[in-house]
Every structure is written in C-alpha cells, then in structure tokens.
Design an enzyme around this catalytic site. Sequence first.
Site, PDB file in Angstrom:
ATOM      1  N   SER A 165       0.917  -1.167   0.038  1.00 28.05           N
ATOM      2  CA  SER A 165       0.142  -0.083  -0.116  1.00 28.05           C
ATOM      3  C   SER A 165       0.893   1.425   0.055  1.00 28.05           C
ATOM      4  O   SER A 165       0.289   2.345  -0.551  1.00 28.05           O
ATOM      5  CB  SER A 165      -0.778   0.009   1.047  1.00 28.05           C
ATOM      6  OG  SER A 165      -0.354   0.180   2.543  1.00 28.05           O
ATOM      7  N   LYS A 200       0.605   4.945   6.808  1.00 27.58           N
ATOM      8  CA  LYS A 200      -0.270   5.648   5.585  1.00 27.58           C
ATOM      9  C   LYS A 200       0.559   6.961   5.598  1.00 27.58           C
ATOM     10  O   LYS A 200       1.357   7.371   6.769  1.00 27.58           O
ATOM     11  CB  LYS A 200      -1.699   5.687   5.808  1.00 27.58           C
ATOM     12  CG  LYS A 200      -2.442   4.546   5.814  1.00 27.58           C
ATOM     13  CD  LYS A 200      -2.384   3.588   4.764  1.00 27.58           C
ATOM     14  CE  LYS A 200      -2.950   2.547   4.782  1.00 27.58           C
ATOM     15  NZ  LYS A 200      -3.027   1.505   3.551  1.00 27.58           N
TER      16      LYS A 200
END
Length: 308
Positions: free
Chosen positions: A74, A135
């Site tokens: 990701s 993230k």
Amino acid sequence: MTAAHMDAGNDSGQTLDFDPAPSHEGQGSGPEDGTPVRHRVDWWQEFKSIFVLIAAVLAFHSFVAKPFYIPSESMMPVLLTGDRLVVSKYPFGWSYVSPSFHPLPFIKGRIFGRLPERGDIVIVTPQARKEDYIKRVIGLPGDILEVRDGIVILNGIPVPQKWIPPLRIPVDANAPCPPDQFPGALVEDRDGKSWCELPVKQETLPNGKTYKIIDVGSRSLDWYGPVRIPADHVFLMGDNRDNSADSRATLEEKGLGGPVPWEAIGGRAEFITFSLDGTASLNPLSWITALRSGRAGNSLRPATATPE
C-alpha cells in the site's frame, strides 16, 4: 666449624615451618571432607531479572521507538513488502495506542500531543482493531478534502501532480508485481531479469513536502468526498493510490473509514533498517542472500520541493 657456631649464625628470631600438607581451613572452599558445595539457583531472583528486562523493552517500544514490518504494497514505491523500519513514538505525544500491544480501549486526548505535518508517514490503528496500518498524512483538521479522478483537492485547490519516468523495481518473492494491482507492469530486460515497471507521479503538498505515488489508472478510490476534516482528525492515504485501504475506504472494506482521530496515530516512520526479498529460511546463510541492497538506512521523511 663447631655445631654451636652454626646455630648462632642462623639465629634471626624466626622459626621456618614447612608443612607438606597446608591446611585450607577458613578459606570457604567446602566441607572438611572435601565434598563440593552445590549452590541453589534463586529462581525468584532470576524471574525478577527477566521481568525487569521485558518491562524495559516494552517501555522503550511504547514510549521511544519500535521496529515495524511492512506486510503489504500500500505504500509503494517508498516502502516495499519485507522492509523493516524504525517508528519513533514520541513526536506526536502519547495516546491509548502507544503501548506496543494496544491493550487499552479508546481514550480521548494525547499526552504532550502535537499534530503530524502533511507528508509525514505515520502508524495508525483503525477503530475497533488491534493491527497497525502505515499511511501518509494528507489532510489536517479544518481542511475540505476531495479526490477527483485521482487528484487530491485541498480547500478547493488541486494538489500538484506531474508524471515522471516509470520506476522499475526488481521482482522478487516479496515484490511479485501482481497483475491485479499492476496490470501490464511486469517486464524483462535483455539479461532475462524481471522488473515491475510502475507508472509514477510526483505529488507536492501545500507545505512543499514531495514524494512519488503510483497511479495505474481509473479505480473506484479515485473519487471521494468532499468532506470537511473534523477537529483533532487527520486524513491518511497510501502512496500506492489505487491499492490502499486508507481513509477513502470504509471500515467494512478494511479501510480507515474516513478521517481518523489523532489519538489513533501511534508514531512516525523514520528510516528503513533493512529489507528482505522473501527468500530467507531457517538457514542462517539465506538471511544474508535475502537482503535487498541499497535500502538500509533510507530516510522516510519526505523531501521539500524547491520552488520553481
């Protein structure tokens, strides 16, 4: 020379006594019969020492820094599956997710709290879960954020993106270049070596922080919002924009379900310690051959763009 004369010459007021079997009495070497002494192990003391050591390690992991393993794609291209990195726990203060194993329920507020900056890579714990995600911070409290056709709109202004030459990443067991994520990206060079050739853009946030993102084409995550980010919340996105369960994805989709409270931020990613290509086994020699070259020590703090 007479015997009397010899005695007078050796008279020094001392007596020399040579004992062929010297005594060890008083030296504490064992019983008089020579049986060796058996020292009993103080198991309670040993247990306390181990407990103190474990407590010290957990305290360091909870309040100072801890290692982190990247399990997914990701955050490509900056982070690859198999990367090991260091996360500092103190830059934003401490909250209920700071302890290593997250034993606490949600508790509002932070101790010595400070909001992260745009572009920081952070560890976050989704609501009602125990696992950590990694993230990048895109939106801050009060921002109106929208994503249109893959372009982030902050407070009505598009975040600048520009295409740059494709990025080639060596294919290995931890980076297999799956076709469902990167269609048509698997290529071979003249030597027969496989590469994942990724379409990348350079994105630059309003504070000048810049980094690379992957954009493989139109996906459902390319459209989101607009939403106003509440107070004490941040909006997080992965750099692999089309394959990241981040603030754009619902909790049911294993995403973050929108802006996340700052209490859910567990720390800031600092640098890569080492990276493994997925071929390591129980053989210690494989640990060396599995190391990816050129990744150890790479900083994870975003660069600042030079004004054009």
